[in-house]
Design an enzyme around this catalytic site. Structure first.
Site, PDB file in Angstrom:
ATOM      1  N   ASP A  10       0.578   0.980   9.904  1.00 46.62           N
ATOM      2  CA  ASP A  10       0.760   2.225   9.158  1.00 46.62           C
ATOM      3  C   ASP A  10       0.796   3.424  10.102  1.00 46.62           C
ATOM      4  O   ASP A  10       0.027   4.376   9.960  1.00 46.62           O
ATOM      5  CB  ASP A  10      -0.345   2.382   8.127  1.00 46.62           C
ATOM      6  CG  ASP A  10      -0.369   1.239   7.127  1.00 46.62           C
ATOM      7  OD1 ASP A  10      -0.017   1.471   5.964  1.00 46.62           O
ATOM      8  OD2 ASP A  10      -0.703   0.103   7.502  1.00 46.62           O
ATOM      9  N   ASP A  54       4.655  -0.937   7.905  1.00 47.98           N
ATOM     10  CA  ASP A  54       4.718   0.515   7.746  1.00 47.98           C
ATOM     11  C   ASP A  54       4.852   1.198   9.104  1.00 47.98           C
ATOM     12  O   ASP A  54       3.871   1.645   9.710  1.00 47.98           O
ATOM     13  CB  ASP A  54       3.503   1.055   6.974  1.00 47.98           C
ATOM     14  CG  ASP A  54       3.623   0.830   5.482  1.00 47.98           C
ATOM     15  OD1 ASP A  54       4.629   0.233   5.046  1.00 47.98           O
ATOM     16  OD2 ASP A  54       2.715   1.249   4.742  1.00 47.98           O
ATOM     17  N   TYR A  71       7.633   5.433   8.197  1.00 49.42           N
ATOM     18  CA  TYR A  71       7.465   6.221   6.967  1.00 49.42           C
ATOM     19  C   TYR A  71       8.709   7.076   6.703  1.00 49.42           C
ATOM     20  O   TYR A  71       8.615   8.215   6.257  1.00 49.42           O
ATOM     21  CB  TYR A  71       6.214   7.097   7.034  1.00 49.42           C
ATOM     22  CG  TYR A  71       4.942   6.345   6.724  1.00 49.42           C
ATOM     23  CD1 TYR A  71       4.324   6.469   5.492  1.00 49.42           C
ATOM     24  CD2 TYR A  71       4.382   5.473   7.651  1.00 49.42           C
ATOM     25  CE1 TYR A  71       3.166   5.760   5.195  1.00 49.42           C
ATOM     26  CE2 TYR A  71       3.239   4.755   7.367  1.00 49.42           C
ATOM     27  CZ  TYR A  71       2.631   4.905   6.135  1.00 49.42           C
ATOM     28  OH  TYR A  71       1.487   4.189   5.843  1.00 49.42           O
ATOM     29  N   ASN A 113       5.495  -1.894   2.759  1.00 48.87           N
ATOM     30  CA  ASN A 113       6.164  -1.348   1.585  1.00 48.87           C
ATOM     31  C   ASN A 113       7.059  -0.158   1.921  1.00 48.87           C
ATOM     32  O   ASN A 113       8.074   0.080   1.260  1.00 48.87           O
ATOM     33  CB  ASN A 113       5.141  -0.944   0.518  1.00 48.87           C
ATOM     34  CG  ASN A 113       4.080  -0.001   1.045  1.00 48.87           C
ATOM     35  OD1 ASN A 113       3.353  -0.345   1.974  1.00 48.87           O
ATOM     36  ND2 ASN A 113       3.960   1.178   0.452  1.00 48.87           N
ATOM     37  N   HIS A 130       1.206  -7.400   5.697  1.00 48.31           N
ATOM     38  CA  HIS A 130       0.882  -6.001   5.385  1.00 48.31           C
ATOM     39  C   HIS A 130      -0.278  -5.817   4.411  1.00 48.31           C
ATOM     40  O   HIS A 130      -1.190  -5.037   4.665  1.00 48.31           O
ATOM     41  CB  HIS A 130       2.118  -5.289   4.843  1.00 48.31           C
ATOM     42  CG  HIS A 130       1.947  -3.803   4.734  1.00 48.31           C
ATOM     43  ND1 HIS A 130       1.634  -3.009   5.823  1.00 48.31           N
ATOM     44  CD2 HIS A 130       2.027  -2.961   3.665  1.00 48.31           C
ATOM     45  CE1 HIS A 130       1.543  -1.747   5.447  1.00 48.31           C
ATOM     46  NE2 HIS A 130       1.766  -1.692   4.136  1.00 48.31           N
ATOM     47  N   HIS A 184      -5.655   0.043  -3.218  1.00 47.10           N
ATOM     48  CA  HIS A 184      -4.848  -1.185  -3.226  1.00 47.10           C
ATOM     49  C   HIS A 184      -5.647  -2.426  -3.594  1.00 47.10           C
ATOM     50  O   HIS A 184      -5.351  -3.528  -3.113  1.00 47.10           O
ATOM     51  CB  HIS A 184      -4.157  -1.370  -1.869  1.00 47.10           C
ATOM     52  CG  HIS A 184      -3.286  -0.229  -1.476  1.00 47.10           C
ATOM     53  ND1 HIS A 184      -2.204   0.167  -2.219  1.00 47.10           N
ATOM     54  CD2 HIS A 184      -3.351   0.636  -0.405  1.00 47.10           C
ATOM     55  CE1 HIS A 184      -1.627   1.212  -1.638  1.00 47.10           C
ATOM     56  NE2 HIS A 184      -2.308   1.521  -0.557  1.00 47.10           N
ATOM     57  N   HIS A 210      -1.770  -1.494   5.285  1.00 42.52           N
ATOM     58  CA  HIS A 210      -1.653  -1.026   3.902  1.00 42.52           C
ATOM     59  C   HIS A 210      -2.790  -0.102   3.472  1.00 42.52           C
ATOM     60  O   HIS A 210      -2.549   1.004   2.995  1.00 42.52           O
ATOM     61  CB  HIS A 210      -1.528  -2.222   2.963  1.00 42.52           C
ATOM     62  CG  HIS A 210      -0.911  -1.900   1.641  1.00 42.52           C
ATOM     63  ND1 HIS A 210       0.165  -1.039   1.501  1.00 42.52           N
ATOM     64  CD2 HIS A 210      -1.202  -2.332   0.380  1.00 42.52           C
ATOM     65  CE1 HIS A 210       0.500  -0.964   0.226  1.00 42.52           C
ATOM     66  NE2 HIS A 210      -0.318  -1.723  -0.479  1.00 42.52           N
ATOM     67  N   VAL A 211      -4.035  -0.556   3.595  1.00 45.99           N
ATOM     68  CA  VAL A 211      -5.172   0.299   3.278  1.00 45.99           C
ATOM     69  C   VAL A 211      -5.436   1.197   4.486  1.00 45.99           C
ATOM     70  O   VAL A 211      -5.612   0.700   5.605  1.00 45.99           O
ATOM     71  CB  VAL A 211      -6.423  -0.540   2.951  1.00 45.99           C
ATOM     72  CG1 VAL A 211      -7.630   0.370   2.739  1.00 45.99           C
ATOM     73  CG2 VAL A 211      -6.181  -1.390   1.715  1.00 45.99           C
TER      74      VAL A 211
END
Length: 447
Positions: A156, A183, A186, A216, A299, A309, A336-337
């Site tokens: 991320d 991720d 972005y 995502n 992810h 999430h 993700h988190v």
């Protein structure tokens, strides 16, 4: 086009406000550390210029069998997909030709994306290379053939001030490979942000291989358009074909004494899917006498005590955890988190000395901010958790022991906040309790 499609088109061209940034530092209950707020998105205009043949957005990745893939972008369509390379600065003894691609996304057209595989290369060796027959010289270092080997890990990432801090801290690590569990840029439909992300990471990604899987924010699906993962697949070609995978969204590779599996949280994973069938076959070929360490990245976390999430990984876990458990997976790394969490060894929702150790590290520096709210009480399988930006470092010392360290971005200083020695399951006797590899699909774990 439906209403949702119209809204997405508007977002592409006019932008939209991102999640608001807190105006004050955040303190969570029972912790002394006061986390500074997220930083603004960097202003990184693309350096693409019309008819330019200068290499931009240079990054490298492993391509199997002592080979490396060099990827870069040019604005000029006439620029050749060729890499000259050698072990002496400015003296190139080998040349490799490759391929190129480009893509369109609504009214955006990418530059010419070059992919050239070079090699075979010597292990643990510095090479100098030049892209397209001209322009600046870059250098890379190949991974070692044996332990020790060091990985950096950050998910991320995005393109904020905290991303810059994370990249700077990684740059001061003596690492061999960077692992990114989804991720990346972005961009979220705004394709010029893929270009600026490529420029941002080039100093690191051109020198050490970056091995990535999708999140995502790579999906970028527009209604009525065939756009799913179009940008990601064009810009980040991974060695899926070399690992027998039918998709760039999941693959595996060997390095030193580790077998590393990159899975896709956003492609089918049920028992009838290509990913499930490929994973079952891939794990069946792993020889733990040659690769005593088995690492897996994807992810969406399966074990997450953050309120963000919750439950999103449950279906994937139900489908794939039995395979990974039977194979004796040592470590699972996810994103993700937007916080950090390390578990004890766990399987089937409970502590298990032969289960995998899970690490959530979706805190590389994204623009959406930190996920600061955790479940209370803390589950017994959760060993350490903290909502801060940072990166991880995994040093596999030998076939039995590795050292995991998480570095928190404390303002602009990397602070070692969590550290643990990990013993491989191959040396613990756990693998002798597994069923035959051909019976992976029949094992069940947990209550």
């Amino acid at each position: 086009m439906d209403f949702r499609g119209v809204i997405l088109l508007l977002l592409v061209f006019v932008g939209y406000p991102w999640v608001s940034v807190p105006s004050a530092a955040v303190r969570t209950s029972g912790e002394d550390y006061v986390r500074p707020p997220p930083r603004a998105t960097l202003n990184l205009p693309s350096r693409r210029t019309k008819q330019s043949s200068d290499p931009q957005q240079v990054h490298i990745s492993l391509a199997g069998g002592k080979h490396m893939r060099i990827t870069w972008v040019t604005s000029s369509e006439a620029s050749p997909s060729v890499v000259d390379y050698g072990k002496l600065r400015g003296k190139y003894t080998s040349t490799s030709m490759g391929e190129s691609t480009s893509y369109t996304f609504l009214f955006y057209k990418s530059g010419k994306i070059h992919n050239v595989v070079i090699g075979p290369l010597e292990d643990d060796t510095v090479y100098y290379y030049r892209c397209g027959g001209e322009g600046p010289e870059f250098h890379l270092k190949t991974p070692p053939a044996q332990f020790p080997i060091t990985f950096t890990v950050a998910g991320d990432l995005g393109q904020t001030g905290w991303t810059s801090s994370t990249l700077d801290h990684m740059d001061h690590c003596d690492y061999d490979i960077h692992l990114l569990p989804g991720d990346l840029s972005y961009a979220d439909y705004q394709q010029h942000l893929w270009d600026s992300f490529g420029d941002l990471i080039q100093p690191l990604a051109s020198a050490r291989p970056w091995m990535v899987t999708e999140g995502n924010h790579e999906k970028e699906l527009l209604p009525l358009f065939s756009s799913e993962f179009r940008s990601f697949n064009a810009r980040w070609k991974m060695p899926f074909e070399e690992s027998g995978s039918p998709s760039n969204l999941f693959y595996s590779f060997n390095v030193a004494g580790a077998h590393i599996v990159m899975l896709g949280s956003y492609t089918d994973y049920d028992q009838y899917s290509d990913q499930h069938n490929w994973l079952k076959a891939d794990l069946a070929e792993v020889d733990r006498t040659k690769t005593p360490w088995l690492l897996v990245l994807f992810h969406v976390p399966w074990y997450n005590s953050n309120r963000a999430h919750q439950g999103e990984g449950d279906d994937m876990r139900a489908s794939l955890e039995p395979l990974l458990y039977a194979a004796g997976t040592d470590l699972i790394l996810t994103g993700h988190v937007h916080a950090y969490e390390r578990t004890e060894r766990v399987a089937g929702g409970r502590l298990d000395p032969c289960g995998a150790l899970h690490i959530t590290i979706g805190d590389g520096g994204n623009r959406e901010g930190l996920a600061t709210r955790y479940l209370d009480p803390q589950p017994d399988w959760s060993a350490f958790r903290e909502a801060s930006f940072g990166h991880g470092e995994l040093k596999i010392v030998n076939g039995t022991h590795s050292l995991w360290t998480w570095h928190r971005n404390d303002d602009d200083e990397p602070v070692r906040s969590d550290q643990v020695w990990i013993t491989s399951l191959a040396s613990s006797g756990c693998l002798s309790r597994r069923p035959d590899k051909l019976e992976f699909g029949k094992i069940s774990v947990g209550p």
